[in-house]
Design an enzyme around this catalytic site. Structure first.
Site, PDB file in Angstrom:
ATOM      1  CG  PHE A  11      -1.718   1.174   1.522  1.00 10.83           C
ATOM      2  CD1 PHE A  11      -2.139   2.038   0.521  1.00 10.83           C
ATOM      3  CD2 PHE A  11      -2.076   1.469   2.832  1.00 10.83           C
ATOM      4  CE1 PHE A  11      -2.883   3.166   0.812  1.00 10.83           C
ATOM      5  CE2 PHE A  11      -2.825   2.582   3.150  1.00 10.83           C
ATOM      6  CZ  PHE A  11      -3.228   3.433   2.142  1.00 10.83           C
ATOM      7  N   GLY A  77       8.268  -2.409   4.276  1.00  8.57           N
ATOM      8  CA  GLY A  77       7.890  -3.814   4.314  1.00  8.57           C
ATOM      9  C   GLY A  77       7.680  -4.310   5.736  1.00  8.57           C
ATOM     10  CB  SER A 117       2.764   1.042  13.827  1.00  5.16           C
ATOM     11  OG  SER A 117       1.393   0.880  14.130  1.00  5.16           O
ATOM     12  CE1 TYR A 140       2.639  -3.873  12.068  1.00 10.43           C
ATOM     13  CE2 TYR A 140       1.066  -2.647  13.398  1.00 10.43           C
ATOM     14  CZ  TYR A 140       1.947  -2.707  12.347  1.00 10.43           C
ATOM     15  OH  TYR A 140       2.160  -1.585  11.569  1.00 10.43           O
ATOM     16  CB  VAL A 170      -2.291   5.028   6.303  1.00  9.39           C
ATOM     17  CG1 VAL A 170      -1.990   5.671   4.953  1.00  9.39           C
ATOM     18  CG2 VAL A 170      -1.235   5.426   7.333  1.00  9.39           C
ATOM     19  CE  LYS A 178      -3.146  -2.494   4.587  1.00  8.41           C
ATOM     20  NZ  LYS A 178      -1.893  -3.072   5.101  1.00  8.41           N
ATOM     21  CE1 TYR A 293     -11.346  -1.277  16.628  1.00  6.99           C
ATOM     22  CE2 TYR A 293     -12.141   0.256  18.293  1.00  6.99           C
ATOM     23  CZ  TYR A 293     -12.051  -0.142  16.973  1.00  6.99           C
ATOM     24  OH  TYR A 293     -12.665   0.607  15.997  1.00  6.99           O
TER      25      TYR A 293
END
Length: 327
Positions: A11, A77, A117, A140, A170, A178, A293
């Site tokens: 992306f 990546g 991130s 992640y 984003v 994705k 979340y």
């Protein structure tokens, strides 16, 4: 010399390649992993000098094949699946791979601009680039967090520029591959196209239905900031990259629906009118996301502004409308 873009068929990577082409740059080495072959479509309208699988590139980098041939590495990546449960894979792919690139860049005087991130902030309410505010909720986020910590230790003695950009939410063109990890804007567009309605989460975490808030940032702005740091190698550090505004999922749904209405020559409606028309439906909050979340994010842009980046970011209404034109 070459500019290397990792995740080049993904992306943000593909948008970066396209933007570099627009500047006349075509000596670009694209690095990716095409296990999902359809990602190649993101590069069809781009000009690159060569393509390498991520593992082959790393092997050749470590063998010295690219010594003195790389001008900069734009490292996009990563496995970005926040629901991935294979921690070993996540750490090899996101953390260890990044560490190898960092070592090469420092040893060979190559600027490294990489994707961090906003997930490193976890459920916190303060989004400032400081260790005290960082507590990722999934592996992640932890992989990004751990690499940021390594960068911080190196920064005082760096031998080449290092810039980490903490992407918030984003959205924009070239994200179709994705799947479930695509932006809510992409999902809203496709839900409405298929079912005539957009589904939002019901109230959760103290927020009313659809009022959970995120900092939604257009990929157009993400690309501009990456290129700013490419052009200004005197800056190093870890920087938030969002709009500095927290906007609700309701606002994103409203922007999507009104942009599509305008395309069809129809009048814009209020949120309440779209809900009454059945175009917005609220669904129960998924139990599997409990405790994982982020119900609220808003980038603090002080450090980015202090580094000299002055352009204003698109708000949701403007950025979503521009995205709808491409969809």
């Amino acid at each position: 010399m070459y500019i290397v873009v990792t995740g080049a068929a993904g992306f943000i990577g593909a948008n970066l390649v396209k933007a570099l082409n627009a500047r006349g740059e075509n000596r670009i080495i694209a690095v990716d992993h095409l296990a999902r072959a359809d990602k190649f479509k993101n590069l069809v309208d781009c000009d690159i000098a060569d393509y390498f699988d991520r593992d082959e590139f790393l092997d050749r980098l470590e063998q010295g094949d690219f010594d003195d041939d790389i001008r900069a590495i734009l490292h996009q990546g990563a496995c970005s699946d926040t629901m991935e449960t294979d921690g070993g894979y996540m750490m090899r792919n996101n953390y260890r791979y990044s560490m190898t690139l960092l070592e090469h860049c420092q040893n060979n005087d190559v600027p490294l601009i990489y994707a961090s991130s906003a997930s490193v902030y976890g459920a916190g309410k303060t989004f400032v680039e400081e260790r005290a505010h960082e507590a990722p909720l999934n592996v992640y986020g932890y992989s990004k967090f751990l690499f940021d910590q390594s960068v911080r230790r190196i920064l005082p003695e760096q031998t080449a520029p290092i810039v980490g950009l903490r992407y918030f939410n984003v959205y924009g063109p070239r994200e179709q591959h994705k799947g479930r990890m695509a932006s809510v804007v992409w999902h809203f567009f496709n839900q409405y196209k298929q079912d005539g309605k957009i589904k939002l989460f019901d109230g959760s975490d103290g927020y009313a239905a659809g009022e959970q808030r995120r900092d939604f940032v257009s990929v157009e702005d993400v690309v501009k900031v990456n290129l700013y740091f490419l052009d200004h190698p005197q800056h190093s550090g870890i920087f938030n990259l969002g709009t500095g505004r927290a906007e609700s999922f309701n606002a994103v749904a409203l922007a999507t629906l009104n942009a599509l209405a305008e395309r069809d020559g129809k009048a814009a409606r209020s949120l309440q009118e779209w809900v009454a028309a059945g175009a917005i439906e609220y669904v129960p909050f998924p139990s599997q996301l409990a405790g994982k979340y982020q119900s609220y994010t808003q980038a603090d842009l002080k450090k980015l502004r202090e580094a000299g980046y002055r352009e204003e970011m698109f708000d949701v209404a403007t950025g979503v409308a521009r995205y709808m034109e491409t969809l």
